[in-house]
Scaffold this active site. Structure first.
Site, PDB file in Angstrom:
ATOM      1  N   PHE A  95      -6.873  26.594  21.226  1.00 14.22           N
ATOM      2  CA  PHE A  95      -5.888  25.541  21.485  1.00 14.22           C
ATOM      3  C   PHE A  95      -5.268  25.716  22.867  1.00 14.22           C
ATOM      4  O   PHE A  95      -4.779  26.804  23.188  1.00 14.22           O
ATOM      5  CB  PHE A  95      -4.766  25.588  20.442  1.00 14.22           C
ATOM      6  CG  PHE A  95      -5.193  25.290  19.032  1.00 14.22           C
ATOM      7  CD1 PHE A  95      -5.379  23.983  18.598  1.00 14.22           C
ATOM      8  CD2 PHE A  95      -5.391  26.324  18.124  1.00 14.22           C
ATOM      9  CE1 PHE A  95      -5.760  23.710  17.290  1.00 14.22           C
ATOM     10  CE2 PHE A  95      -5.768  26.065  16.811  1.00 14.22           C
ATOM     11  CZ  PHE A  95      -5.955  24.750  16.393  1.00 14.22           C
ATOM     12  N   PHE A 106      -4.904  30.905  20.851  1.00  9.98           N
ATOM     13  CA  PHE A 106      -3.845  29.986  21.253  1.00  9.98           C
ATOM     14  C   PHE A 106      -3.442  30.251  22.695  1.00  9.98           C
ATOM     15  O   PHE A 106      -3.285  31.402  23.097  1.00  9.98           O
ATOM     16  CB  PHE A 106      -2.583  30.194  20.406  1.00  9.98           C
ATOM     17  CG  PHE A 106      -2.727  29.977  18.931  1.00  9.98           C
ATOM     18  CD1 PHE A 106      -2.416  28.750  18.362  1.00  9.98           C
ATOM     19  CD2 PHE A 106      -3.145  31.018  18.103  1.00  9.98           C
ATOM     20  CE1 PHE A 106      -2.513  28.563  16.994  1.00  9.98           C
ATOM     21  CE2 PHE A 106      -3.241  30.835  16.733  1.00  9.98           C
ATOM     22  CZ  PHE A 106      -2.931  29.605  16.171  1.00  9.98           C
ATOM     23  N   ASP A 107      -3.221  29.173  23.443  1.00  6.84           N
ATOM     24  CA  ASP A 107      -2.441  29.283  24.672  1.00  6.84           C
ATOM     25  C   ASP A 107      -0.987  29.474  24.249  1.00  6.84           C
ATOM     26  O   ASP A 107      -0.628  29.253  23.084  1.00  6.84           O
ATOM     27  CB  ASP A 107      -2.619  28.010  25.494  1.00  6.84           C
ATOM     28  CG  ASP A 107      -1.811  28.007  26.780  1.00  6.84           C
ATOM     29  OD1 ASP A 107      -1.573  29.094  27.336  1.00  6.84           O
ATOM     30  OD2 ASP A 107      -1.396  26.910  27.209  1.00  6.84           O
ATOM     31  N   GLY A 108      -0.127  29.864  25.187  1.00  6.90           N
ATOM     32  CA  GLY A 108       1.271  30.100  24.848  1.00  6.90           C
ATOM     33  C   GLY A 108       2.165  28.902  25.091  1.00  6.90           C
ATOM     34  O   GLY A 108       2.560  28.194  24.171  1.00  6.90           O
TER      35      GLY A 108
END
Length: 357
Positions: free
Chosen positions: A325, A208-210
């Site tokens: 993502f 995941f991106d943040g």
């Protein structure tokens, strides 16, 4: 007839009786269903499951079929699909992610045979029912456990996502994904990697991106509008204030719940789920707020990689996630080039900037 006092005094009781009868009917149907001998894993109840809805073009490679539809129209498309219904479709961008979800399910069933808290894959497509045979043949060929279909015959399937209690929706159609995001459903547009990569067949890996993915875009707005120095200053001033949640926070939470089921069986070191935070943030300048936010939510992330603006592609090559993502297309494209299957989350201020460039 209506009008008598005795009849008007019964509505609440009648409703309760109706609910009781419905529950009895369901129990009888379930008892009959459970009495049937089958080796196939039965899907869990939707209210107990983590439902992942996948479009047909995300699950399978339908590039040629889509070209026929766009160039020759619906009738020729359906005719082609029917004429080729025994030709097995090749995997699409979400295929290996779905396979990994099902391997997690198999491990859960070994440890918790009577528990329904596991993944349920739903094929959510605007395809016509006439195309269903080819999809079923391909699903069975690969040994996928996908029992729930929603084929809407050209209508948008988005309205059904809520009815199916969807936790995550993956599609190759960016317009439908945008519609789902606006309806408050965790969604992403799938992109095929430009290189073949061997994925783990024992561990589901999700990266995941943040900002604007797990978290809201509140901090990214400051970066885009006021610059990097102001962003660093803001994050340090608000280090102890948790970020608001983003569209994929719920799915990370779902993964965490399943991880804890393995930990409870002393399987932490052999857990088939591993999560990664891959963010362009700098650790020293803006990383503490991210980690403290996750802690405040009671969520764990297995690995956190703060890249301080460096490209994400090379790190993702090392991770080899089944899905990554991110909310920004240049990160998606960079990941694609090096062989990562990426999913674009169209959420937050970055979408405004992408459209204007």
């Amino acid at each position: 007839m209506s009008g008598s006092g005795s009849e008007e005094a019964q509505p609440s009781g009648a409703v309760e009786d109706g609910q009781q009868e419905a529950e009895q009917d369901w129990a009888a149907a379930k008892a009959f269903y459970d009495s049937q001998v089958t080796q196939r894993v039965r899907p869990p109840k939707p209210q107990n499951a983590i439902t992942v809805a996948v479009s047909s073009r995300a699950l399978f490679n339908l590039v040629e079929e889509q070209r026929i539809y766009e160039d020759q129209g619906l009738e020729k498309y359906v005719e082609y699909q029917q004429n080729n219904e025994n030709v097995i479709l090749k995997p699409g961008p979400a295929f290996y992610f779905v396979k990994a979800l099902e391997r997690v399910n198999a491990r859960l069933l070994e440890l918790y045979p009577d528990d329904e808290e596991r993944f349920d894959i739903v094929l959510m497509t605007n395809n016509h029912a006439q195309v269903g045979v080819r999809l079923i043949n391909s699903i069975n060929h690969y040994g996928l456990t996908i029992e729930r279909f929603c084929m809407t015959g050209g209508e948008s399937p988005i309205g059904y996502l809520t009815a199916y209690l969807t936790n995550l929706y993956l599609s190759a159609d960016s317009d439908k994904v945008q519609e789902a995001i606006e309806a408050g459903i965790a969604s992403a547009t799938m992109f095929t990697a430009n290189k073949d990569v061997v994925y783990s067949d024992t561990q589901l890996r999700v990266a995941f991106d943040g900002d604007a993915v797990i978290f809201s875009d509140e901090s990214e707005q400051i970066f885009k509008e006021q610059g990097l120095d102001r962003f660093f200053e803001h994050e340090q001033q608000n280090e102890n204030k948790p970020l608001a949640q983003g569209p994929l926070k719920g799915f990370l939470e779902d993964l965490g719940k399943l991880q804890k089921k393995f930990y409870a069986k002393n399987e932490r070191l052999n857990c088939p789920i591993r999560t990664y935070l891959v963010t362009a943030r700098s650790a020293a300048s803006s990383g503490a707020r991210v980690l403290k936010t996750l802690r405040s939510w009671g969520l764990e992330i297995d690995e956190a990689l703060f890249l301080a603006g460096a490209p994400k592609g090379p790190v993702l090559v090392k991770i080899r996630p089944h899905i990554f993502f991110d909310d920004q297309m240049f990160h998606i494209e960079g990941a694609q080039k090096l062989g990562t299957i990426a999913a674009h989350v169209p959420y937050g201020i970055a979408q405004k900037h992408q459209k204007s460039t």
